[in-house]
Design an enzyme around this catalytic site. Structure first.
Site: not given
Ligand code: XLS
Ligand code: NI
Ligand code: NI
Length: 438
Positions: A102, A105, A272, A297, A308
């Site tokens: 990202h 990051d 997820h 992912d 999560d």
């Protein structure tokens, strides 16, 4: 390769040593060159290491703060470059062909939007050199539209149009950088695209805002000639109580409504799927059935916690079923296996970062090999083909192709006068078959 930063001490290389090795810093199953179902293992799995969990997350939980001590923690461009040096050391040590990040990051937040964008672009310059030196490629880029307080009420779905605009500008900057770095996909995970309470939410408007936002992204992709795939990552909750991209089926309905089902695919995360009350293979099979499978992912969610947990994967039988769906869908094209996984907060040693990925990569290799054998030996797929074989006989297709109306079907049943004979679904036998491969 030897580390340029010394963060990982004198570990010079992590090699495949075979299943009997007890060396914690060696692969026992992941052998990039090994051929599996006609393709190198590396080309099947297309591993990526993520920036955020490894180099940004400080090890906090709701009851305590930072446990990891990392020399690059801080807000300056110099520290951002040090972080990149260590990150590329790690990608190379692990022989990971790809990475993901990202904007948030990799660069310090600036005082203004323009400064944040400039910081990101300077880091992209730095990445360009590092990518050339190491051969590591970008699987996908993305924008963090959830951490900063400006996004607390959503990004595209924010009630404030200025936040929508800020989010759009942020995505443009991240797409530009992803394109420049040769990224093979661009991901949108709607962390705060959802609601906390319906009492303050106009859901119909928020969905329209999100639909327009995604159309803006797709229009821009074509404008700049970005050849990669746009991916949505579904998740049912956390951070918001209810997120609009709940699961693969929900995302498909959303894409259809906003005319994007041929433009956007899904990035499916194991954890997820579990949070949405599905299995990972269910989500993959749904994407395959609807023609929107993109990337994964890879991680593991705790089955009890309801959070999560983003753990490193280690359940090979489950992973075999996941890769089986992926292989049956034709394998990855632009997608890959991104480890969206983080250490437990007590795992504070630098080598823990390597050990965690080595284990995850080995488990993926075992899952892939089992899946490839299941696919090549066809015991499972032959059973499924045979189970539906009746549809190829006696004009049964006419019931589906529109040529046979309801009354004609009813007349046929009366004329034939036979009751259908039930057949065993053979689930236990099929489960025993799977057990031969894992
Ligand atoms: C969080 C998501 C996130 C995406 C990228 O739950 O998994 O890490 O993968 O924004
Ligand atoms: Ni993710
Ligand atoms: Ni997650």
């Amino acid at each position: 390769m030897t580390s340029t930063t010394g963060f990982f001490g004198d570990i010079a290389s992590i090699d495949f040593e075979g299943p009997d090795s007890v060396n914690p810093l060696a692969f026992r199953h992941y052998n990039p060159e090994e051929m599996v179902a006609g393709k190198r293992m590396e080309d099947h799995l297309r591993f990526a290491v993520c920036y955020w969990h490894n180099f940004v997350w400080p090890g906090g939980d709701p009851f305590g703060g930072q446990t990891f001590e990392r020399p690059w923690f801080g807000d300056t461009m110099d520290l951002a470059r040090l972080k990149a040096d260590v990150a590329f050391d790690m990608f190379s040590l692990l022989k990971s062909p790809y990475f993901c990040f990202h904007d948030f990051d990799v660069r310090p937040e600036g005082a203004t939007f323009a400064e944040s964008r400039k910081n990101l672009e300077q880091m992209a310059d730095y990445f360009e050199t590092k990518m050339e030196e190491t051969g590591v490629k970008l699987l996908w880029g993305t924008a963090n539209l959830f951490s900063h307080r400006r996004f607390m009420s959503g990004a595209a779905t924010n009630p404030d149009p200025d936040v929508f605009a800020y989010a759009a500008a942020t995505v443009k900057a991240c797409m530009d950088v992803t394109h420049r770095l040769g990224g093979e996909n661009y991901v949108l995970w709607g962390g705060r695209e959802g609601y906390e309470t319906l009492l303050n939410t106009d859901m119909a408007r928020e969905l329209d805002q999100m639909g327009r936002f995604l159309n803006l992204v797709v229009e821009y992709k074509h404008k700049i000639g970005f050849p990669g795939t746009i991916l949505i990552e579904p998740k049912p909750q956390e951070p918001t109580k209810h997120q609009y991209d709940y699961d693969v089926a929900t995302v498909y309905g959303f894409l259809k409504r906003y005319g994007l089902e041929n433009e956007v695919r899904v990035n499916i995360e194991q954890g997820h799927a579990i949070l949405a009350g599905h299995s990972f293979e269910h989500e993959l099979a749904t994407a395959r059935a609807l023609g929107i499978f993109g990337s994964i992912d890879m991680n593991r969610n705790d089955y009890q916690s309801g959070w999560d947990t983003d753990q490193f994967p280690n359940n090979v039988p489950e992973m075999a079923l996941a890769y089986y769906q992926i292989l049956e869908a034709g394998g990855f094209t632009t997608g890959g296996t991104n480890f969206d996984a983080k250490l437990r907060r007590q795992s504070i040693d630098p080598e823990d970062l390597l050990i965690a990925h080595i284990g995850g990569m080995d488990c993926c290799a075992r899952g892939l090999k089992a899946a490839a054998r299941m696919m090549e030996e066809k015991t499972l797929s032959d059973f499924v083909t045979d189970r539906y074989a009746g549809w190829k006989q006696g004009g049964a297709e006419a019931m589906l192709d529109g040529s046979m109306p309801l009354e004609a079907i009813a007349a046929r049943v009366e004329a034939e006068g036979t009751d259908p004979a039930p057949r065993s679904g053979k689930q236990e036998w099929l489960e025993n078959v799977v057990n031969r491969y894992v």
